[in-house]
Motif scaffolding. Structure first.
Motif, PDB file in Angstrom:
ATOM      1  N   GLY A   1      10.086  10.111   7.945  1.00 31.73           N
ATOM      2  CA  GLY A   1       9.859  10.115   9.388  1.00 31.73           C
ATOM      3  C   GLY A   1      10.537   8.930  10.040  1.00 31.73           C
ATOM      4  N   SER A   2      10.210   7.740   9.586  1.00 33.86           N
ATOM      5  CA  SER A   2      10.851   6.548  10.127  1.00 33.86           C
ATOM      6  C   SER A   2      10.647   5.395   9.163  1.00 33.86           C
ATOM      7  N   VAL A   3      11.496   4.409   9.314  1.00 37.80           N
ATOM      8  CA  VAL A   3      11.395   3.198   8.519  1.00 37.80           C
ATOM      9  C   VAL A   3      11.357   2.026   9.487  1.00 37.80           C
ATOM     10  N   ALA A   4      10.337   1.186   9.364  1.00 42.01           N
ATOM     11  CA  ALA A   4      10.217   0.040  10.259  1.00 42.01           C
ATOM     12  C   ALA A   4      10.324  -1.238   9.445  1.00 42.01           C
TER      13      ALA A   4
ATOM     14  N   ALA B   1       3.502   5.899   4.534  1.00 42.80           N
ATOM     15  CA  ALA B   1       3.462   6.358   3.145  1.00 42.80           C
ATOM     16  C   ALA B   1       3.617   5.191   2.193  1.00 42.80           C
ATOM     17  N   PHE B   2       4.364   4.206   2.653  1.00 40.67           N
ATOM     18  CA  PHE B   2       4.580   3.033   1.815  1.00 40.67           C
ATOM     19  C   PHE B   2       4.694   1.834   2.730  1.00 40.67           C
ATOM     20  N   LYS B   3       4.006   0.781   2.377  1.00 44.46           N
ATOM     21  CA  LYS B   3       4.082  -0.409   3.204  1.00 44.46           C
ATOM     22  C   LYS B   3       4.078  -1.633   2.311  1.00 44.46           C
TER      23      LYS B   3
ATOM     24  N   THR C   1       0.865  -1.171   0.000  1.00 43.46           N
ATOM     25  CA  THR C   1       0.000   0.000   0.000  1.00 43.46           C
ATOM     26  C   THR C   1       0.899   1.217   0.000  1.00 43.46           C
ATOM     27  N   SER C   2       0.501   2.238  -0.732  1.00 40.90           N
ATOM     28  CA  SER C   2       1.271   3.473  -0.661  1.00 40.90           C
ATOM     29  C   SER C   2       0.348   4.662  -0.631  1.00 40.90           C
TER      30      SER C   2
ATOM     31  N   LEU D   1       7.343   2.573   5.551  1.00 45.81           N
ATOM     32  CA  LEU D   1       8.016   3.867   5.416  1.00 45.81           C
ATOM     33  C   LEU D   1       7.028   4.939   5.829  1.00 45.81           C
ATOM     34  N   LYS D   2       7.427   5.723   6.830  1.00 49.65           N
ATOM     35  CA  LYS D   2       6.534   6.797   7.263  1.00 49.65           C
ATOM     36  C   LYS D   2       7.144   8.134   6.916  1.00 49.65           C
ATOM     37  N   ALA D   3       6.308   9.019   6.389  1.00 54.70           N
ATOM     38  CA  ALA D   3       6.771  10.368   6.109  1.00 54.70           C
ATOM     39  C   ALA D   3       6.712  11.175   7.402  1.00 54.70           C
ATOM     40  N   ARG D   4       7.538  12.213   7.463  1.00 50.08           N
ATOM     41  CA  ARG D   4       7.570  13.042   8.667  1.00 50.08           C
ATOM     42  C   ARG D   4       6.186  13.622   8.927  1.00 50.08           C
ATOM     43  N   GLY D   5       5.689  13.424  10.137  1.00 52.11           N
ATOM     44  CA  GLY D   5       4.406  14.008  10.522  1.00 52.11           C
ATOM     45  C   GLY D   5       3.201  13.258  10.011  1.00 52.11           C
ATOM     46  N   GLN D   6       3.410  12.094   9.403  1.00 48.85           N
ATOM     47  CA  GLN D   6       2.262  11.322   8.916  1.00 48.85           C
ATOM     48  C   GLN D   6       2.034  10.140   9.839  1.00 48.85           C
TER      49      GLN D   6
END
Lengths: 410, 311
Positions: free
Chosen positions: A212-215, A239-241, A62-63, A230-235
């Protein structure tokens, strides 16, 4: 009156039960045995030593990187041009992966009433797209088996680059990015595809990046990366999973890897350059009735999700072939800035002009790009790309202002 | 448990043969004052009667003929025209000329959004309201069949139509396809090739998938049918609901709602045409439809057993 009430009871109870079941299902399942505690380094080692010689699983992608979403309307499967480019970047995708040993691979991208297949059996590779019933065949050179990194090796062989990499590949790149600019921590364990997994979270130490962070979820048993987020800053939403939704470590049926083109299919032979390091998977993906390249690759520095990692986060040797045309059409990019804040610059060249032309000719892509002083900006939640009027291209996971500054500095 | 609303005494016994209700076999249930019979109470004769009435109806035959006409018209049109370029029209349309069995799949694909819900809406909306509209409902209830069993039998009748309707499309499609086009090994979406026999199995699997898909809509129709004595109203409402569900399913702004719409997995049968078959959609779909059957079945029960039956 009370009896009437009783008879409506099932009508009240059933939705209540369903709601309760749905709620219970959405809660994280309590794992039976917690995994032994590990430090980030130990988890990294677990990934490094992981070996999954055979598996079959389903991956969901998902993105939400901020691209316009296209309605997947109607029973028709026909869509082409930029629609299919954007379709790969936005919206959900399901892929099935079958793996048996290092040389038997099958990847199926499940589209709506269509499917894209990449099958490798030994040195034979087939690419098949059901949408236009085309198949492509290539024979791998003998030295192709010597690459050390399996994930990288596989993605090159199957030509799946930019379409849907496995978590293995992404995790390898992301973990390579861990350096003093980055905080690496193991968060409480998660459950992916029914398996307990370590949750390795990478957080940039700078404010100057969009990331923002990568898990990365690492299977506690086998060390196989099960999901990448993948998370964008403040989201809040990723953003991408990319994550396994089901996974079995048993060997798939051998007949899956025996592929021959179906009758009536258009078959194209692909010449493989003798030099094994060329990125010859590029552009060979069956195209969906479109003239422009479907697979965003080196000629299209648009924000392909896997490349959303800052380019210098990737070991140069692994990534250099991807950015260089075998014919040398695209000059080597230059990188300014360090760590998460770096900006890649592609000098003006026929290839960048081509990408720019695609951007300006396509109404959908045009919609996604905004005009800024000195060029046009293609902006998403995790990466920004600037096409300057003089043909240069700047890209990076940085705020748009930094790209503009970098463009103005030259 | 006598229900006071049922005007038992008003009904003369000779009115019963209007429908061949297997009255002697059934035990008493809600709606009659009879004591429970000690014989095993099965609704099978009642169900047989219901199915016989349903499939003897001219309306049912007309609907099945209309469904069968879809693949026939499609095959003739493709046969009469030049080759269809890939990527135009519904999926698989370009494959028809190479293999006649694809007519069945393409026709089912075309029927899913409108024709199948339309016919199922007519049948499901007619279940209770149709009897009420004809004035036969109270006679059905006078027979010691009971309201719950009548509801179950009516739903089973609608489900029987859900089984038959997709099969009609699939088999008519395969038949006309085999008559007009060559039949040979079938290429699946994954590019693998299966024999025509295996392909017919897949065709029946797709029909079964559509049957499951339509069961939720049938439950909605059954509930709506208990609300009114005007069958046309219940039919129209059922069809409108199926359209509304599909429209909501197309709106990306309502993404959170999509997994809860009964039409969400309607097009998921493509997963049965892959190699190996992806059963996830089948399972998710069955679970979703079971939820709809439970909710709207309970609603229909609540409404029907508390309803004043006046006609």
């Amino acid at each position: 009156m009370t009896r009437k009430w009783l008879r409506w009871m099932p009508a009240v109870a059933v939705p209540a039960v369903i709601a309760a079941a749905a709620l219970a299902g959405s809660l994280p399942a309590s794992a039976g045995d917690p995994l032994p505690a590990k430090t980030p380094a130990e988890v990294l080692a677990l990934v490094a030593q992981h070996s999954a010689p055979s598996l079959s699983g389903t991956l969901e992608q998902t993105s939400r990187i901020g691209l316009p979403e296209l309605p997947q309307a109607g029973p028709s499967s026909g869509s082409g041009g930029a629609a299919s480019v954007l379709e790969l970047l936005s919206g959900p995708h399901t892929t099935r992966v079958f793996l048996d040993g290092p040389s038997n691979v099958r990847v199926q991208v499940l589209d709506r009433f269509a499917e894209r297949n990449a099958v490798r059996s030994g040195d034979q590779v087939w690419l098949y797209s059901s949408k236009d019933n085309t198949a492509m065949h290539l024979t791998l050179p003998a030295d192709a088996g010597h690459t050390k990194d399996f994930g990288h090796y596989k993605h090159r062989d199957t030509g799946m680059h930019g379409v849907m990499p496995t978590p293995e590949e992404l995790a390898g790149r992301l973990i390579a990015a861990a350096d003093p600019t980055t905080e690496v921590a193991v968060h409480p364990e998660v459950n992916v595809a029914g398996r307990a997994a370590y949750n390795l979270v990478i957080t940039p130490r700078t404010e100057g990046t969009l990331i923002g962070s990568v898990a990365v979820a690492v299977d506690g048993e086998s060390g196989l990366p099960l999901s990448v987020e993948l998370k964008a800053r403040g989201q809040e939403e990723p953003a991408f999973k990319l994550a396994f939704t089901s996974l079995s470590l048993e060997a798939p049926d051998a007949s899956l890897f025996a592929f021959s083109p179906p009758p009536g299919a258009t078959v194209k032979e692909i010449e493989v350059p003798a030099h094994g390091t060329g990125h010859w998977g590029k552009g060979h993906w069956p195209k969906h009735g479109t003239e422009s390249g479907v697979v965003p690759d080196a000629e299209d520095p648009a924000p392909v999700a896997p490349d959303a990692v800052p380019p210098d986060a990737v070991e140069p040797d692994a990534v250099a072939p991807d950015y260089r045309d075998p014919n040398g059409a695209l000059a080597r990019p230059t990188v300014t800035g360090t760590g998460w804040e770096s900006v890649v610059e592609f000098p003006a060249s026929p290839a960048s002009a081509e990408a720019d032309a695609m951007l300006s000719n396509d109404p959908l892509l045009q919609q996604a790009a905004v005009a800024v002083p000195g060029g046009r900006l293609f902006s998403t939640a995790v990466v920004n790309v600037l096409f300057t009027d003089d043909g240069r291209v700047f890209a990076g996971s940085v705020p748009a202002e930094r790209l503009l500054t970098a463009a103005a500095a030259r | 448990m006598p229900s006071r609303e049922v005007p038992d005494r008003e009904v003369p016994n000779r009115a019963l043969p209007i429908r061949e209700v297997a009255g002697t076999d059934g035990a008493a249930d809600v709606g009659t004052a009879e004591p429970p019979s000690d014989r095993s109470s099965s609704g099978w004769p009642l169900l047989a009667s219901e199915l016989a009435v349903l499939f003897r109806r001219r309306r049912t035959w007309a609907m099945m003929l209309a469904l069968a006409a879809v693949p026939v018209l499609m095959a003739i049109a493709v046969r009469a025209s030049s080759a269809v370029p890939p990527g135009r029209g519904p999926a698989f349309l370009d494959r028809i000329t190479q293999n006649g069995l694809f007519v069945g799949v393409t026709a089912m694909l075309v029927c899913v959004p409108l024709f199948l819900p339309l016919t199922v809406g007519v049948v499901a909306g007619d279940t209770i309201a149709g009897e009420a509209g004809l004035g036969t409902l109270r006679y059905l209830l006078v027979a010691p069949a009971g309201r719950v069993r009548l509801l179950l039998v009516k739903y089973a009748g609608a489900a029987g139509f859900c089984i038959v309707a997709p099969l009609v499309v699939a088999l008519a499609g395969a038949g006309i396809g085999a008559a007009l086009f060559p039949v040979g090994p079938v290429t699946l979406l994954s590019g693998d090739v299966i024999t025509p026999e295996e392909a017919v199995v897949r065709l029946v699997l797709v029909a079964a998938y559509l049957t499951v898909s339509l069961l939720g809509l049938s439950a909605v129709g059954l509930f709506l049918s208990t609300l009114t004595d005007v069958p046309v109203g219940a039919m129209a409402a059922t069809i409108v609901i199926s359209v509304v569900s599909q429209v909501l399913g197309e709106l990306p702004q309502l993404e959170w709602l999509h997994p809860w719409l009964f039409s969400h997995y309607w097009f998921g049968f493509a997963d049965l045409l892959r190699q190996p078959i992806a059963w996830d959609a089948f399972g998710d779909n069955a679970l979703l439809q079971a939820g709809y059957i439970a909710v709207f079945g309970a609603l229909a029960y609540g409404r029907f057993v508390t309803k004043d039956i006046l006609s």
